[in-house]
Design a protein around this motif. Structure first.
Motif, PDB file in Angstrom:
ATOM      1  N   ILE A 164       0.611   3.005 -16.799  1.00  0.00           N
ATOM      2  CA  ILE A 164      -0.489   3.077 -15.836  1.00  0.00           C
ATOM      3  C   ILE A 164      -1.828   3.166 -16.557  1.00  0.00           C
ATOM      4  CG2 ILE A 164      -1.556   4.530 -14.066  1.00  0.00           C
ATOM      5  CD1 ILE A 164       1.315   5.149 -13.075  1.00  0.00           C
ATOM      6  N   ARG A 165      -1.858   3.969 -17.627  1.00  0.00           N
ATOM      7  CA  ARG A 165      -3.107   4.090 -18.402  1.00  0.00           C
ATOM      8  C   ARG A 165      -3.500   2.742 -19.003  1.00  0.00           C
ATOM      9  NH1 ARG A 165      -0.799   9.047 -20.142  1.00  0.00           N
ATOM     10  NH2 ARG A 165      -0.160   8.095 -22.111  1.00  0.00           N
ATOM     11  N   SER A 166      -2.526   2.021 -19.530  1.00  0.00           N
ATOM     12  CA  SER A 166      -2.831   0.735 -20.168  1.00  0.00           C
ATOM     13  C   SER A 166      -3.302  -0.293 -19.132  1.00  0.00           C
ATOM     14  CB  SER A 166      -1.622   0.201 -20.943  1.00  0.00           C
ATOM     15  OG  SER A 166      -0.583  -0.171 -20.071  1.00  0.00           O
ATOM     16  N   ILE A 167      -2.738  -0.239 -17.932  1.00  0.00           N
ATOM     17  CA  ILE A 167      -3.167  -1.133 -16.855  1.00  0.00           C
ATOM     18  C   ILE A 167      -4.608  -0.818 -16.452  1.00  0.00           C
ATOM     19  CG2 ILE A 167      -2.810  -1.749 -14.416  1.00  0.00           C
ATOM     20  CD1 ILE A 167       0.230  -1.208 -14.952  1.00  0.00           C
ATOM     21  N   GLU A 168      -4.883   0.467 -16.264  1.00  0.00           N
ATOM     22  CA  GLU A 168      -6.215   0.867 -15.774  1.00  0.00           C
ATOM     23  C   GLU A 168      -7.292   0.719 -16.838  1.00  0.00           C
ATOM     24  OE1 GLU A 168      -4.992   3.895 -12.154  1.00  0.00           O
ATOM     25  OE2 GLU A 168      -5.538   4.760 -14.102  1.00  0.00           O
ATOM     26  N   ARG A 169      -6.910   0.757 -18.116  1.00  0.00           N
ATOM     27  CA  ARG A 169      -7.885   0.507 -19.191  1.00  0.00           C
ATOM     28  C   ARG A 169      -8.304  -0.962 -19.197  1.00  0.00           C
ATOM     29  NH1 ARG A 169      -4.977   4.073 -22.635  1.00  0.00           N
ATOM     30  NH2 ARG A 169      -3.797   2.292 -23.430  1.00  0.00           N
ATOM     31  N   ALA A 170      -7.343  -1.845 -18.921  1.00  0.00           N
ATOM     32  CA  ALA A 170      -7.596  -3.287 -19.055  1.00  0.00           C
ATOM     33  C   ALA A 170      -8.105  -3.947 -17.774  1.00  0.00           C
ATOM     34  CB  ALA A 170      -6.311  -3.988 -19.506  1.00  0.00           C
ATOM     35  N   LEU A 171      -7.729  -3.390 -16.614  1.00  0.00           N
ATOM     36  CA  LEU A 171      -7.994  -4.074 -15.352  1.00  0.00           C
ATOM     37  C   LEU A 171      -8.674  -3.158 -14.335  1.00  0.00           C
ATOM     38  CD1 LEU A 171      -4.452  -5.731 -14.913  1.00  0.00           C
ATOM     39  CD2 LEU A 171      -6.435  -6.711 -16.089  1.00  0.00           C
ATOM     40  N   GLN A 172      -9.298  -3.777 -13.358  1.00  0.00           N
ATOM     41  CA  GLN A 172      -9.891  -3.045 -12.245  1.00  0.00           C
ATOM     42  C   GLN A 172      -9.107  -3.354 -10.969  1.00  0.00           C
ATOM     43  OE1 GLN A 172     -13.966  -4.399 -12.179  1.00  0.00           O
ATOM     44  NE2 GLN A 172     -14.636  -2.862 -13.665  1.00  0.00           N
ATOM     45  N   TYR A 173      -9.009  -2.367 -10.094  1.00  0.00           N
ATOM     46  CA  TYR A 173      -8.372  -2.599  -8.795  1.00  0.00           C
ATOM     47  C   TYR A 173      -9.300  -3.470  -7.931  1.00  0.00           C
ATOM     48  CZ  TYR A 173      -5.116   1.166 -10.004  1.00  0.00           C
ATOM     49  OH  TYR A 173      -4.150   1.948 -10.612  1.00  0.00           O
ATOM     50  N   PRO A 174      -8.708  -4.295  -7.061  1.00  0.00           N
ATOM     51  CA  PRO A 174      -7.285  -4.440  -6.778  1.00  0.00           C
ATOM     52  C   PRO A 174      -6.582  -5.259  -7.855  1.00  0.00           C
ATOM     53  CG  PRO A 174      -8.527  -6.001  -5.474  1.00  0.00           C
ATOM     54  CD  PRO A 174      -9.535  -5.174  -6.197  1.00  0.00           C
ATOM     55  N   VAL A 175      -5.258  -5.013  -8.006  1.00  0.00           N
ATOM     56  CA  VAL A 175      -4.440  -5.795  -8.917  1.00  0.00           C
ATOM     57  C   VAL A 175      -3.232  -6.334  -8.156  1.00  0.00           C
ATOM     58  CG1 VAL A 175      -5.132  -4.506 -10.975  1.00  0.00           C
ATOM     59  CG2 VAL A 175      -3.090  -3.786  -9.710  1.00  0.00           C
ATOM     60  N   PHE A 176      -2.668  -7.398  -8.692  1.00  0.00           N
ATOM     61  CA  PHE A 176      -1.434  -7.955  -8.144  1.00  0.00           C
ATOM     62  C   PHE A 176      -0.321  -7.715  -9.155  1.00  0.00           C
ATOM     63  CE2 PHE A 176      -4.648 -10.052  -5.704  1.00  0.00           C
ATOM     64  CZ  PHE A 176      -4.072 -10.231  -4.451  1.00  0.00           C
ATOM     65  N   VAL A 177       0.761  -7.111  -8.689  1.00  0.00           N
ATOM     66  CA  VAL A 177       1.898  -6.792  -9.552  1.00  0.00           C
ATOM     67  C   VAL A 177       3.021  -7.772  -9.235  1.00  0.00           C
ATOM     68  CG1 VAL A 177       3.545  -5.010 -10.247  1.00  0.00           C
ATOM     69  CG2 VAL A 177       1.205  -4.366  -9.591  1.00  0.00           C
ATOM     70  N   LYS A 178       3.504  -8.473 -10.253  1.00  0.00           N
ATOM     71  CA  LYS A 178       4.464  -9.564 -10.033  1.00  0.00           C
ATOM     72  C   LYS A 178       5.618  -9.517 -11.029  1.00  0.00           C
ATOM     73  CE  LYS A 178       0.657 -12.739  -8.831  1.00  0.00           C
ATOM     74  NZ  LYS A 178       0.079 -14.092  -9.061  1.00  0.00           N
ATOM     75  N   PRO A 179       6.833  -9.850 -10.587  1.00  0.00           N
ATOM     76  CA  PRO A 179       7.889 -10.137 -11.566  1.00  0.00           C
ATOM     77  C   PRO A 179       7.470 -11.398 -12.325  1.00  0.00           C
ATOM     78  CG  PRO A 179       8.758 -10.062  -9.301  1.00  0.00           C
ATOM     79  CD  PRO A 179       7.277 -10.099  -9.200  1.00  0.00           C
ATOM     80  N   ALA A 180       7.672 -11.431 -13.631  1.00  0.00           N
ATOM     81  CA  ALA A 180       7.229 -12.597 -14.404  1.00  0.00           C
ATOM     82  C   ALA A 180       8.006 -13.849 -14.029  1.00  0.00           C
ATOM     83  CB  ALA A 180       7.365 -12.333 -15.903  1.00  0.00           C
ATOM     84  N   ASN A 181       9.301 -13.686 -13.721  1.00  0.00           N
ATOM     85  CA  ASN A 181      10.161 -14.843 -13.491  1.00  0.00           C
ATOM     86  C   ASN A 181      10.732 -14.849 -12.082  1.00  0.00           C
ATOM     87  OD1 ASN A 181      10.737 -16.328 -16.262  1.00  0.00           O
ATOM     88  ND2 ASN A 181      10.617 -14.132 -16.677  1.00  0.00           N
ATOM     89  N   LEU A 182       9.943 -15.286 -11.136  1.00  0.00           N
ATOM     90  CA  LEU A 182      10.413 -15.439  -9.761  1.00  0.00           C
ATOM     91  C   LEU A 182       9.379 -16.251  -9.014  1.00  0.00           C
ATOM     92  CD1 LEU A 182      13.077 -14.385  -8.600  1.00  0.00           C
ATOM     93  CD2 LEU A 182      11.807 -12.613  -7.426  1.00  0.00           C
ATOM     94  N   GLY A 183       9.786 -16.880  -7.926  1.00  0.00           N
ATOM     95  CA  GLY A 183       8.867 -17.686  -7.150  1.00  0.00           C
ATOM     96  C   GLY A 183       8.815 -17.250  -5.705  1.00  0.00           C
ATOM     97  N   SER A 184       8.162 -18.075  -4.885  1.00  0.00           N
ATOM     98  CA  SER A 184       8.018 -17.831  -3.442  1.00  0.00           C
ATOM     99  C   SER A 184       7.418 -16.462  -3.135  1.00  0.00           C
ATOM    100  CB  SER A 184       9.370 -17.979  -2.731  1.00  0.00           C
ATOM    101  OG  SER A 184       9.762 -19.324  -2.693  1.00  0.00           O
ATOM    102  N   SER A 185       6.654 -15.928  -4.076  1.00  0.00           N
ATOM    103  CA  SER A 185       5.961 -14.635  -3.895  1.00  0.00           C
ATOM    104  C   SER A 185       6.909 -13.469  -3.675  1.00  0.00           C
ATOM    105  CB  SER A 185       4.947 -14.713  -2.732  1.00  0.00           C
ATOM    106  OG  SER A 185       3.994 -15.711  -2.987  1.00  0.00           O
ATOM    107  N   VAL A 186       8.174 -13.627  -4.085  1.00  0.00           N
ATOM    108  CA  VAL A 186       9.146 -12.533  -3.963  1.00  0.00           C
ATOM    109  C   VAL A 186       8.773 -11.420  -4.943  1.00  0.00           C
ATOM    110  CG1 VAL A 186      11.577 -11.886  -4.257  1.00  0.00           C
ATOM    111  CG2 VAL A 186      10.991 -14.076  -3.202  1.00  0.00           C
ATOM    112  N   GLY A 187       8.775 -10.165  -4.472  1.00  0.00           N
ATOM    113  CA  GLY A 187       8.537  -9.014  -5.339  1.00  0.00           C
ATOM    114  C   GLY A 187       7.095  -8.787  -5.729  1.00  0.00           C
ATOM    115  N   ILE A 188       6.154  -9.478  -5.075  1.00  0.00           N
ATOM    116  CA  ILE A 188       4.736  -9.343  -5.415  1.00  0.00           C
ATOM    117  C   ILE A 188       4.060  -8.349  -4.476  1.00  0.00           C
ATOM    118  CG2 ILE A 188       2.516 -10.553  -5.539  1.00  0.00           C
ATOM    119  CD1 ILE A 188       3.963 -13.029  -6.402  1.00  0.00           C
ATOM    120  N   SER A 189       3.185  -7.509  -5.050  1.00  0.00           N
ATOM    121  CA  SER A 189       2.439  -6.538  -4.256  1.00  0.00           C
ATOM    122  C   SER A 189       0.965  -6.585  -4.627  1.00  0.00           C
ATOM    123  CB  SER A 189       2.944  -5.111  -4.516  1.00  0.00           C
ATOM    124  OG  SER A 189       4.334  -5.003  -4.291  1.00  0.00           O
ATOM    125  N   LYS A 190       0.112  -6.403  -3.610  1.00  0.00           N
ATOM    126  CA  LYS A 190      -1.309  -6.202  -3.865  1.00  0.00           C
ATOM    127  C   LYS A 190      -1.559  -4.701  -3.877  1.00  0.00           C
ATOM    128  CE  LYS A 190      -5.991  -7.369  -2.345  1.00  0.00           C
ATOM    129  NZ  LYS A 190      -6.826  -8.121  -1.389  1.00  0.00           N
TER     130      LYS A 190
END
Length: 369
Positions: A164-190
């Motif tokens: 969480i610290r590494s995410i918040e150091r590098a990025l600003q909210y909002p963020v999209f969290v995704k499985p690297a290997n999947l399609g059709s937007s399965v498992g994605i959250s805003k």
């Protein structure tokens, strides 16, 4: 004397979370493909990974059929590679979205069998499926991408606070969290704040060992436009007109793509309302993205566009490339080509031609001295 028909295997189903979408795409192709030009063979893979032919494959599509024939993938590939065998195929059209179908695995089987197939090869398919590898290729090609962080499921399980610290150091909210290997937007959250991040990471980690976290384009409160371009070709690809998706939900997730109907469904605008310069830029970027990932045959390239700020042009970034996009008659890929002058049946013909062209070109390669 009558010309021998090409024997084309339409392969659908699969073990991925996109099994049902694959069946929808296959139904549309089987309805539209010319039986006058092609001898069509239905090949199904059920959710347990069993390969099915004849009646069982049709049953997978919800159609009654003849006596079932069960085969392994290797036996079907061997039959495809040997025309003397009764079930020999000239070409396979894989309509397998997601894991085990769009990620280079099935393409490797076709390569071993030395059979022509529609779509990208092993590298292009694998790169187009892995959002982390894809972004690395885009970056190397000088294409604009949104800031992101990639983490492993093992890292998340061992020390979520550090992640969480590494995410918040590098990025600003909002963020999209995704499985690297999947399609059709399965498992994605805003995710708009830290309190929702844990659940989003757990969800993505349930679908893949690699998790990609992307910074929202345009920053807080901005809803970027979602634009798509269809690409067609091999070494000299061409791009369709640009289309736009107006999601029924906050972003174009699985439900917005496939489950909402009527007044609640997402809306597509083809062509998108853009300036000539914006449209030209996006279409060129789509072709460059296709080449950067060594794609072939077909791909749909997705973009995000934030509104222009004072004195600056609109921010346009590559979101991702899909090497086997949805192929129902109402999917964006065929709709974009229909708007560009290529009908759905003609698009199927063109993809088969490109697969044969690529296979012929490959025959020029020596694999031993």
């Amino acid at each position: 004397m009558a010309t021998k028909k090409l024997r084309v295997g339409i392969l659908f189903g699969g073990k991925s979370g996109e099994h049902e979408i694959s069946l929808r795409s296959a139904r549309s192709i089987l309805e539209a493909i010319s039986r006058r030009k092609y001898d069509v063979v239905e090949l199904g893979i059920d959710k347990q990974g069993r390969w099915l032919q004849s009646g069982e494959a049709l049953k997978l599509l919800g159609s009654p059929g003849a006596e079932a024939v069960h085969e392994t993938g290797l036996s079907i590939a061997a039959a495809a590679a040997e025309p003397a065998v009764g079930t020999g195929l000239d070409l396979v059209f894989p309509v397998l979205h997601g894991t085990f179908g769009e990620d280079g695995t099935i393409q490797g089987l076709f390569e071993l069998a030395d059979i022509a197939y529609v779509g990208s090869g092993v590298l292009g398919s694998a790169a187009g499926m892995d959002k982390d590898a894809m972004k690395r290729m885009f970056f190397a090609a000088g294409l604009p991408i949104t800031p992101h962080v990639t983490l492993l499921r093992s890292q998340w399980k061992v020390d979520p606070k550090k992640c969480i610290r590494s995410i918040e150091r590098a990025l600003q909210y909002p963020v999209f969290v995704k499985p690297a290997n999947l399609g059709s937007s399965v498992g994605i959250s805003k995710v708009k704040s830290r309190k929702d991040l844990v659940a989003a990471m757990d969800l993505a980690a349930s679908f893949d060992r690699k998790i990609v976290i992307e910074q929202g384009v345009g920053g807080p409160g901005v809803k970027p436009r979602e634009l798509e371009v269809a690409v067609l070709g091999n070494d000299d690809p061409e791009a369709s007109v640009v289309g736009e998706i107006i999601p029924a939900k906050e972003f174009y997730d699985y439900e917005a793509k496939y489950e909402l109907n009527g007044a609640d469904e997402s809306v597509s605008i083809i062509p998108a309302k853009l300036t000539k310069a914006e449209s030209s830029k996006i279409r060129k970027m789509a072709i460059n993205a296709f080449r950067a990932c060594d794609c072939a045959g077909l791909a749909r390239v997705d973009f995000l566009m934030a509104p222009a700020k004072k004195g600056k042009p609109a921010e346009i970034v590559l979101n991702e490339i899909n090497t086997l996009p949805g192929f129902t008659s109402i999917s964006m890929y065929p709709k974009l080509w229909a708007a560009s002058g290529i009908s759905y049946p003609k698009l199927i013909d063109r993809l088969i031609e490109l697969a044969l062209e690529r296979h012929r070109e490959k025959q020029q390669t020596h694999f031993s001295r």
